[in-house]
Design a protein around this motif. Sequence first.
Motif, PDB file in Angstrom:
ATOM      1  N   ALA A   1     -13.909  29.990  19.000  1.00 42.19           N
ATOM      2  CA  ALA A   1     -14.371  30.955  17.999  1.00 42.19           C
ATOM      3  C   ALA A   1     -13.232  31.348  17.075  1.00 42.19           C
ATOM      4  O   ALA A   1     -13.397  31.460  15.853  1.00 42.19           O
ATOM      5  CB  ALA A   1     -14.959  32.176  18.672  1.00 42.19           C
ATOM      6  N   THR A   2     -12.073  31.507  17.668  1.00 38.47           N
ATOM      7  CA  THR A   2     -10.923  31.882  16.851  1.00 38.47           C
ATOM      8  C   THR A   2     -10.567  30.752  15.882  1.00 38.47           C
ATOM      9  O   THR A   2     -10.281  30.976  14.690  1.00 38.47           O
ATOM     10  CB  THR A   2      -9.726  32.208  17.752  1.00 38.47           C
ATOM     11  N   SER A   3     -10.602  29.495  16.418  1.00 38.30           N
ATOM     12  CA  SER A   3     -10.298  28.342  15.534  1.00 38.30           C
ATOM     13  C   SER A   3     -11.319  28.221  14.407  1.00 38.30           C
ATOM     14  O   SER A   3     -10.981  27.904  13.262  1.00 38.30           O
ATOM     15  CB  SER A   3     -10.278  27.051  16.363  1.00 38.30           C
ATOM     16  N   TYR A   4     -12.596  28.435  14.731  1.00 38.14           N
ATOM     17  CA  TYR A   4     -13.640  28.335  13.701  1.00 38.14           C
ATOM     18  C   TYR A   4     -13.412  29.372  12.613  1.00 38.14           C
ATOM     19  O   TYR A   4     -13.506  29.075  11.415  1.00 38.14           O
ATOM     20  CB  TYR A   4     -15.013  28.532  14.340  1.00 38.14           C
ATOM     21  N   LEU A   5     -13.083  30.620  13.104  1.00 38.29           N
ATOM     22  CA  LEU A   5     -12.860  31.670  12.114  1.00 38.29           C
ATOM     23  C   LEU A   5     -11.655  31.359  11.240  1.00 38.29           C
ATOM     24  O   LEU A   5     -11.638  31.655  10.047  1.00 38.29           O
ATOM     25  CB  LEU A   5     -12.682  33.019  12.822  1.00 38.29           C
ATOM     26  N   VAL A   6     -10.657  30.743  11.871  1.00 38.43           N
ATOM     27  CA  VAL A   6      -9.455  30.438  11.103  1.00 38.43           C
ATOM     28  C   VAL A   6      -9.692  29.253  10.155  1.00 38.43           C
ATOM     29  O   VAL A   6      -9.287  29.267   8.996  1.00 38.43           O
ATOM     30  CB  VAL A   6      -8.290  30.150  12.064  1.00 38.43           C
ATOM     31  N   LEU A   7     -10.413  28.205  10.666  1.00 37.59           N
ATOM     32  CA  LEU A   7     -10.586  26.977   9.886  1.00 37.59           C
ATOM     33  C   LEU A   7     -11.913  26.903   9.155  1.00 37.59           C
ATOM     34  O   LEU A   7     -12.260  25.866   8.562  1.00 37.59           O
ATOM     35  CB  LEU A   7     -10.464  25.758  10.819  1.00 37.59           C
ATOM     36  N   ARG A   8     -12.725  27.974   9.177  1.00 40.44           N
ATOM     37  CA  ARG A   8     -14.050  27.926   8.562  1.00 40.44           C
ATOM     38  C   ARG A   8     -13.985  27.625   7.066  1.00 40.44           C
ATOM     39  O   ARG A   8     -14.730  26.777   6.551  1.00 40.44           O
ATOM     40  CB  ARG A   8     -14.765  29.266   8.793  1.00 40.44           C
ATOM     41  N   ASP A   9     -13.104  28.244   6.352  1.00 40.80           N
ATOM     42  CA  ASP A   9     -13.014  28.030   4.914  1.00 40.80           C
ATOM     43  C   ASP A   9     -12.673  26.565   4.581  1.00 40.80           C
ATOM     44  O   ASP A   9     -13.244  25.959   3.659  1.00 40.80           O
ATOM     45  CB  ASP A   9     -11.974  28.955   4.295  1.00 40.80           C
TER      46      ASP A   9
END
Length: 426
Positions: free
Chosen positions: A54-62
């Motif tokens: 979840a943290t990676s998705y939030l970080v790499l979502r953009d």
Amino acid sequence: MNVASQSAVFGRRREPHTVIIARGDQIRHFTIRPWLAAFCGSALAAIVIGYLLATSYLVLRDDLIGATTARQARMQQAYEDRISALRGQVDRITSRQLLDQQLMETKVSELLERQSQLSLRHGRLGPILERAENEVATPPVPTAKPDEHADATGSIQPMAYSVASLAAPLASNDTRPFSLWSTRANPLPSESAADRADKLFVSINNSLKTIESQQLTRIAALADNAYKSADAISQALDAAGLPVDSEFEKSDVGGPLIPLDSSLVFDSKVKELDEALDALDHLKKEARRLPLANPAPGHSVTSPFGVRTDPILGTAALHSGMDFRAPVGMPAKVTAAGVVVKAGWNGGYGRMVEVDHGNGFVTRYGHLSKIDVAVGQKLDAGDIIGKTGNSGRSTGPHLHYEVRHNGEAIDPLRFLTVGKKVERYL
């Protein structure tokens, strides 16, 4: 049995994990089973991994959204480019079809106009060619190609083209009769209907050009023959010292006809042929007015023109004509058209007919046994004026023939010689 011996026999005893919680006086303990420990560890690991994801998705979502958007944009651009290319190809095909249609209409209009011109020319050529056939010897008719035929007047006419001729192969040097004659700069590998139509138009145009060229060649040949015939007649008359009316002659100029505009070639050639035929016709009329025919064809001359021994007195005397051996009763024919000015007995001539041919020329026919014409009667060349005989001052049946100009006797042999030379032109 002591404890050591029991462990050796039954194995080491595994004690369960026990969790003891002491709070004041209260003491609690929990026994943790192995499966429960494994479950808890797995749950904890799942939570940690989920958290990390979840943290990676939030970080790499953009970045992921940007990459996806860019990929979709590229796909959309590719589709739009493909659609634009297809639309452009459709537009080119439509434009080419419209251009082909316009060029076809232009070609058909040109062919119809040229065919109309050829029809008009044929209408003009009919009478003049018929006149030329009667006036001069016709040159050899050009050989017609397989797609052409020659009519009765010798002019070449195109034959009807069939649809099968669309695929007829053409020579490589017959591909551009007009500046817009080909609708394909680079023909497609597989020949289309438009390409076959182009070849048909080229073939028809070449046929029409061949017809025009053959018409001009034939007109030029007829004009040349007419001029040659006129020159032959004129030279024969001049060589014999016979006068020709010069009213028809123009000023002393000449040379080949070279039109300035190629579109006027046909009219110029027709005009030149007209002038040549007029000149030839004029010379023929002048020659036919002269007594050039033989009054007794096939019969020998017994006494020529000039000084001779008189057959009755035996002294030298001038013989003003020619005597032709002829039996009594043979038809005597006039040698040129004219008007009878004397018809009757005339001294030593016996029965005589004198015909006036104009321009001071007269002919006399003497020693006739019978006269079949009257004074004032108009005659054509070859008309019978009477029968030969032995009347007047004569020693035997024969035809006495004289030619006079302004009252002076001329040797008839000059006229007979010219008549033989120009006979085939008249």
